[in-house]
Design an enzyme around this catalytic site. Structure first.
Site, PDB file in Angstrom:
ATOM      1  N   GLY A  84       0.852  -1.192   0.000  1.00 26.69           N
ATOM      2  CA  GLY A  84       0.000   0.000   0.000  1.00 26.69           C
ATOM      3  C   GLY A  84       0.876   1.226   0.000  1.00 26.69           C
TER       4      GLY A  84
ATOM      5  CB  CYS B  89       5.223  -4.054   0.821  1.00 30.23           C
ATOM      6  SG  CYS B  89       6.013  -2.433   0.832  1.00 30.23           S
ATOM      7  CE1 TYR B  90       0.193   0.962   5.308  1.00 27.26           C
ATOM      8  CE2 TYR B  90      -1.372  -0.846   5.252  1.00 27.26           C
ATOM      9  CZ  TYR B  90      -1.014   0.410   5.695  1.00 27.26           C
ATOM     10  OH  TYR B  90      -1.855   1.102   6.520  1.00 27.26           O
TER      11      TYR B  90
ATOM     12  CG  HIS C 174       6.515  -5.256  -3.732  1.00 29.75           C
ATOM     13  ND1 HIS C 174       5.177  -5.060  -3.486  1.00 29.75           N
ATOM     14  CD2 HIS C 174       7.162  -4.216  -3.157  1.00 29.75           C
ATOM     15  CE1 HIS C 174       5.012  -3.929  -2.810  1.00 29.75           C
ATOM     16  NE2 HIS C 174       6.203  -3.403  -2.586  1.00 29.75           N
TER      17      HIS C 174
ATOM     18  CD  GLU D 231       3.649  -7.679  -5.398  1.00 36.63           C
ATOM     19  OE1 GLU D 231       4.364  -8.433  -4.714  1.00 36.63           O
ATOM     20  OE2 GLU D 231       3.294  -6.548  -5.014  1.00 36.63           O
TER      21      GLU D 231
ATOM     22  CB  SER E  67     -17.564  -5.127 -31.655  1.00 36.35           C
ATOM     23  OG  SER E  67     -16.528  -5.720 -30.877  1.00 36.35           O
ATOM     24  N   GLY E  68     -16.582  -7.983 -33.131  1.00 36.13           N
ATOM     25  CA  GLY E  68     -15.375  -8.533 -33.750  1.00 36.13           C
ATOM     26  C   GLY E  68     -14.165  -8.353 -32.856  1.00 36.13           C
ATOM     27  N   GLY E  69     -14.312  -7.577 -31.762  1.00 33.00           N
ATOM     28  CA  GLY E  69     -13.232  -7.422 -30.790  1.00 33.00           C
ATOM     29  C   GLY E  69     -13.091  -8.680 -29.938  1.00 33.00           C
ATOM     30  CB  VAL E  70     -10.401  -9.773 -27.574  1.00 38.20           C
ATOM     31  CG1 VAL E  70     -10.085 -11.032 -26.801  1.00 38.20           C
ATOM     32  CG2 VAL E  70      -9.265  -9.404 -28.495  1.00 38.20           C
ATOM     33  CG  ASP E  71     -12.974  -7.774 -24.133  1.00 35.48           C
ATOM     34  OD1 ASP E  71     -12.005  -8.543 -24.211  1.00 35.48           O
ATOM     35  OD2 ASP E  71     -12.894  -6.611 -23.698  1.00 35.48           O
ATOM     36  CB  SER E  72     -18.134  -8.578 -28.202  1.00 27.21           C
ATOM     37  OG  SER E  72     -17.505  -8.416 -29.449  1.00 27.21           O
ATOM     38  CB  SER E  73     -14.887 -12.528 -30.390  1.00 23.99           C
ATOM     39  OG  SER E  73     -14.985 -11.536 -31.374  1.00 23.99           O
TER      40      SER E  73
ATOM     41  CE  LYS F 109      -8.505  -7.535 -24.248  1.00 24.04           C
ATOM     42  NZ  LYS F 109      -9.702  -6.730 -24.522  1.00 24.04           N
TER      43      LYS F 109
END
Ligand code: XMP
Length: 516
Positions: A60, A87-88, A175, A177, A229-235, A372
């Site tokens: 944080g 860390c925090y 960290h 990560e 739309s042809g985009g990744v998410d909607s496909s 994503k």
């Protein structure tokens, strides 16, 4: 939508307001364990109710002594759930359990050499005696709480890692990560698999199976509509829903005519011919062009295109009988709003869809737990082609923001051809995918040139190619001169009306990636 944690062993990441919480959640998932981000002030009762397999306390930005510094419900330490603090999160654990966290004037930022002091310790098992870690802190733990063993140090930080295996409490000042910590992911895996005993079961196949089950439970026999739309998410939404409910799904593809070369055909080929999805292809180019005629202001273009999209979509959607649900490609990062506030908040997307008077669909968001990269992996697993799954970001308003000035059918055709050459050539060269986005821009200017014996007065094409990690900042790609020369020759020879090619060498900031 039912929560994943009802079926999956889940790690909850308590968000103390650093930008690291999302990264931690992703690292946990890379170890094939499902994780979710929750606000730091989640109560012990709520945690008990959710029965997580482990907890991670994020870093944080605050000092534990700052007024209003975020704290946690200290009863959480006694729940018997394995806890790992970074860390925090480590400083808080030390403070809450009676350790000493002195104020220091000397911070530690960047690389540090981590020295393991207790080879028999659990969290750092297998980490060599010295390795690189990443630090970013001012305060640090001076003395751990009673019962804790100090397991590692750096030159500046005497307690770089501590643990109390009896109480299942572990922490690191560094960290794990971030990629700069050499054995970071190994430490996370040790905690998850060996210490907390969580199996690595969060796989793509599992994600798909669980989502399919949830969608079926939620939707029953109702019909669902999806804006494609042809985009990744909607496909991926479309492919996933089709797997779950087959022909109860109808997709509406609003083709505004502002897509790249062959893109609309590919959407139709993939979803109608390959997946056999019930697809409504609305060819609306003329409608869009008449609305956009003479419009030169970029924001006005965006507004017209956005509004018209929903207009066309609902005209189609309301002709279909018995549709109850609207599927949306909301992703996990859209759902979490970390911002400067420490608490993770849920944004309401439900307000974003401009339902016409008297029309309403319930929302179904099958990707809302996914990052994503997971969405792409799900898409590939479902059989979507790489051209869709690995697609570069492409603006919703499409080529309209890459044609400077007013938009005509002719200009669209010109840009499509030039852009296809740019995509083909850079795509063939960039086998490692080092370039984030590349495309052509058609500005509203003309210049004099000569071709053969003829004087020309044509448009230039601007090539834009940038390296970036997240589109927030970007640098122009250092493309080889030969590649630039080849694109220039091809564009001028193959695209009528173009007599000049320029390469945009502006980074972001001060430029943006798109030209409008
Ligand atoms: P800029 O141009 O702001 O773009 O550097 C950052 C990223 O966002 C994309 N972009 C858009 N995406 N609608 C979208 O869906 C838009 O109006 C839009 N404008 C820019 C851009 O392609 C880049 O990836």
């Amino acid at each position: 939508m039912a929560d994943y944690h009802e079926q999956q062993p889940t790690v909850l990441v308590l968000d103390f307001g650093a930008q690291y919480a999302q990264l931690i959640a992703r690292r946990v998932r890379e170890a094939r364990v499902y994780s979710e981000i929750v606000p730091h002030d989640i109560s012990a009762e709520e945690i008990e109710r959710r029965q997580p397999a482990a907890l991670i306390l994020s870093g944080g930005p605050a000092s534990v002594y700052a007024p209003g510094a975020p704290r946690l419900d200290a009863r959480i330490y006694d729940l018997g759930v394995p806890i790992l603090g970074f860390c925090y999160g480590m400083q808080l654990m030390a403070l809450d359990l009676g350790g000493d966290v002195p104020h220091t004037d000397v911070g530690e930022y960047g690389f540090a050499e981590l020295v393991v002091m207790e080879p028999e310790c659990r969290l750092l098992e297998g980490v060599p005696e010295t390795s690189q870690c990443w630090m970013s802190h001012r305060d640090s733990v001076g003395a751990p709480p009673a019962g804790f063993l100090v397991t590692a140090r750096t030159a500046i930080t005497p307690v770089a890692s501590m643990e109390d295996p009896g109480r299942k409490l572990y922490a690191t000042q560094f960290h794990p990560e971030v990629a700069h910590t050499e054995f970071g992911q190994q430490i996370i895996r040790t905690f998850l698999h060996d210490i907390a005993g969580i199996p690595a079961v969060w796989t793509m196949v599992n994600i798909i199976d669980e989502t399919v089950t949830m969608v079926r439970e939620q939707v029953g026999t109702d019909r669902v509509i999806c804006a494609l739309s042809g985009g990744v998410d909607s496909s991926v939404v479309a492919a996933l829903l089709h797997r779950a409910i087959g022909d109860q799904l109808t997709c509406v593809f609003v083709d505004h005519g502002l897509l790249r070369l062959n893109e609309a055909e590919q959407v139709v080929r993939t979803f109608r011919d390959q997946f056999h999805i019930d697809l409504v292809h609305v060819e609306a180019e003329e409608r869009y062009l008449s609305l956009l005629a003479g419009v030169t202001d970029p924001e006005q273009k965006r507004r017209i295109i956005g509004e018209e999209f929903w207009q066309v979509f609902f005209e189609e959607a309301t002709t279909l009988e018995g549709v109850k649900w609207l599927a949306q490609g909301t992703l996990y990062p859209d759902v979490i709003e970390s911002g400067n506030k420490t608490a993770a908040k849920i944004k309401s997307h439900h307000n974003l869809i401009p339902f016409p008077e008297g029309v309403h669909f319930d929302l179904i968001e099958p990707l809302k737990a996914l990052f994503k990269d997971e969405v792409r992996a799900v898409g590939s697993e479902l059989g979507l082609p790489d051209e869709i799954v690995q697609r570069q970001p492409f603006p919703g308003p499409g080529l309209a923001v890459r044609i400077i000035g007013d938009i005509t059918h002719e200009k669209l055709e010109t840009l499509r051809l030039a852009d296809a050459i740019i995509r083909e050539e850079i795509g063939a060269w960039d086998t490692q995918r080092s370039v984030w986005q590349y495309f052509g821009v058609l500005p509203d200017i003309r210049s004099v040139g000569v071709m053969g014996d003829e004087r020309t007065y044509g448009h230039p094409i601007i090539i834009r190619a940038v390296a970036s990690a997240d589109a927030m900042t970007a640098d122009w790609a250092r493309l080889p001169h030969d590649l630039l020369a080849k694109m220039s020759n091809r564009i001028i020879n193959e695209v009528e009306g173009i007599n000049r090619v320029a390469y945009d060498i502006t980074s972001k900031p001060p430029g943006t990636i798109e030209w409008e």
